[in-house]
Motif scaffolding. Structure first.
Motif, short mmCIF file in Angstrom:
data_model
loop_
_atom_site.label_atom_id
_atom_site.label_comp_id
_atom_site.label_asym_id
_atom_site.label_seq_id
_atom_site.Cartn_x
_atom_site.Cartn_y
_atom_site.Cartn_z
N HIS A 25 42.16 13.65 39.49
CA HIS A 25 42.53 13.79 41.01
C HIS A 25 41.26 13.05 41.63
CE1 HIS A 25 39.88 17.02 39.31
NE2 HIS A 25 39.26 17.03 40.53
N LEU A 26 40.36 12.49 41.05
CA LEU A 26 39.05 11.75 41.74
C LEU A 26 39.36 10.44 41.61
CD1 LEU A 26 36.19 13.75 40.79
CD2 LEU A 26 37.50 14.07 42.60
N ASP A 27 39.32 9.34 42.46
CA ASP A 27 39.16 8.20 42.40
C ASP A 27 38.18 7.46 41.45
OD1 ASP A 27 37.05 7.45 43.96
OD2 ASP A 27 38.09 7.27 45.81
N VAL A 28 38.27 6.28 41.13
CA VAL A 28 37.10 5.51 40.18
C VAL A 28 35.81 5.91 40.76
CG1 VAL A 28 36.07 3.37 39.32
CG2 VAL A 28 38.63 3.87 39.29
N ALA A 29 35.36 5.54 41.75
CA ALA A 29 34.20 5.49 42.63
C ALA A 29 33.72 7.19 42.36
CB ALA A 29 34.08 5.14 43.64
N GLN A 30 34.37 8.13 42.79
CA GLN A 30 34.33 9.37 42.69
C GLN A 30 33.82 10.00 41.43
OE1 GLN A 30 37.64 10.92 44.74
NE2 GLN A 30 36.70 10.94 46.69
N ASN A 31 34.72 9.47 40.21
CA ASN A 31 34.59 9.88 38.86
C ASN A 31 33.04 9.52 38.55
OD1 ASN A 31 36.64 11.10 36.87
ND2 ASN A 31 37.90 9.85 38.52
N VAL A 32 32.70 8.04 38.77
CA VAL A 32 31.45 7.45 38.63
C VAL A 32 30.27 8.25 39.17
CG1 VAL A 32 30.07 5.36 38.45
CG2 VAL A 32 32.34 5.25 38.14
N ALA A 33 30.42 8.54 40.43
CA ALA A 33 29.47 9.23 41.08
C ALA A 33 28.94 10.59 40.91
CB ALA A 33 29.78 9.31 42.57
N LEU A 34 30.11 11.15 40.10
CA LEU A 34 29.87 12.64 39.67
C LEU A 34 28.46 13.17 39.12
CD1 LEU A 34 31.63 15.30 39.97
CD2 LEU A 34 32.25 15.03 37.48
N PRO A 35 27.87 12.55 38.01
CA PRO A 35 26.55 12.90 37.62
C PRO A 35 25.44 12.89 38.70
CG PRO A 35 27.69 11.49 36.01
CD PRO A 35 28.41 11.43 37.42
N LEU A 36 25.50 11.96 39.45
CA LEU A 36 24.56 11.97 40.76
C LEU A 36 24.82 13.18 41.64
CD1 LEU A 36 24.76 8.19 41.74
CD2 LEU A 36 22.79 9.41 40.28
N LEU A 37 25.94 13.45 42.00
CA LEU A 37 26.24 14.61 42.80
C LEU A 37 25.79 15.88 42.14
CD1 LEU A 37 29.90 13.95 43.88
CD2 LEU A 37 27.76 13.53 45.04
N LEU A 38 25.90 16.23 40.84
CA LEU A 38 25.56 17.22 40.15
C LEU A 38 24.08 17.30 40.04
CD1 LEU A 38 27.67 16.95 36.83
CD2 LEU A 38 27.73 18.78 38.84
N LEU A 39 23.25 16.18 40.38
CA LEU A 39 21.75 16.18 40.34
C LEU A 39 21.60 16.32 41.82
CD1 LEU A 39 20.99 13.61 37.82
CD2 LEU A 39 20.33 15.72 37.43
N ASP A 40 22.40 16.26 42.84
CA ASP A 40 22.01 16.42 44.27
C ASP A 40 21.31 14.96 44.57
OD1 ASP A 40 22.22 17.27 46.86
OD2 ASP A 40 20.30 18.34 46.62
N GLN A 41 21.98 13.97 43.98
CA GLN A 41 21.25 12.47 44.25
C GLN A 41 22.31 11.46 44.47
OE1 GLN A 41 19.05 11.57 40.96
NE2 GLN A 41 17.41 13.34 41.29
N PRO A 42 23.31 11.84 45.58
CA PRO A 42 24.31 10.72 45.69
C PRO A 42 23.71 9.57 46.21
CG PRO A 42 23.96 12.43 47.69
CD PRO A 42 23.29 12.86 46.56
N ASP A 43 24.55 8.54 45.70
CA ASP A 43 23.76 6.98 45.78
C ASP A 43 25.10 6.00 45.61
OD1 ASP A 43 22.75 4.60 45.96
OD2 ASP A 43 20.73 5.25 44.82
#
Length: 215
Positions: free
Chosen positions: A94-112
């Motif tokens: 249900h997530l697009d490619v960029a959202q899938n890749v960004a997930l570990p950064l979101l879990l660390l509260d470090q979106p980039d």
């Protein structure tokens, strides 16, 4: 990140999966683990990440004994320092490619977003960030999985048969991306594989069998 395994043993009931496994992986080293099906290669990799339990021995990541940590402490250590590439991709549909890749950064509260886009470019997925997983080929999905595992710049990357379902040409491109990205950031890489072509690119090849690990 250094990885030290000493006399590791794993059983399912009375069935021995592996025993007396000892190995060291130096910071920045690329180690391939090969062996027949059923000898416990994937289970060993899961133990290295603290995703699975073991019955004897120890696993140390940068001196931290995983066997003494709680599930939450192991999860936090993985989140910060370990990347894992699963054979079955495990991308979220249900997530697009960029959202899938960004997930570990979101879990660390470090979106980039810039880092996500740069990594997509590096693994050959430029311009595909808005696509959903079902719109991608197997080789593209594997590169999404690699980008996701690397986006938080882990010290240790663990990869379980990352080219197992791919044709030789696509497999070579996936390995190129995997090696280039780990080398760029000085990460250690442990690869479980049946592919002789993939194993041949490692700094060191270890064989897991009934007698333990050799190489």
């Amino acid at each position: 990140m250094s990885l030290q395994i000493r006399d590791l043993g794993k059983r399912y009931g009375d069935t021995v999966v592996f025993s007396q496994v000892s190995l060291d992986v130096a910071p920045g080293e690329f180690v391939a683990i090969v062996g027949e099906s059923g000898v416990g290669k994937s289970t060993l990799l899961n133990c290295m990440a603290g995703l699975d339990s073991w019955d004897e021995g120890s696993v140390l990541l940068n001196g931290a004994d995983l066997g003494t940590l709680s599930d939450d402490q192991r999860a936090l250590l993985r989140r910060r320092h370990v990347g894992f590439v699963f054979q079955a991709f495990h991308v979220l549909p249900h997530l697009d490619v960029a959202q899938n890749v960004a997930l570990p950064l979101l879990l660390l509260d470090q979106p980039d977003d810039a880092r996500v886009q740069a990594l997509l470019d590096a693994v050959g997925l430029a311009g595909l960030g808005k696509r959903l997983p079902q719109q991608l080929s197997g080789g593209q999905l594997q590169r999404v999985a690699i980008a996701r595992a690397l986006v938080h710049r882990p010290s240790l990357l663990l990869a379980d048969e990352p080219t197992g379902n791919l044709d030789p040409g696509t497999a070579a491109k996936v390995m190129d991306a995997l090696i280039a990205q780990t080398r760029e950031h000085g990460a250690s890489l442990v690869l479980v594989t049946h592919s002789q072509a993939a194993a041949a690119r490692a700094d060191r090849v270890l064989h897991l069998g009934s007698e333990g690990i050799t190489g």
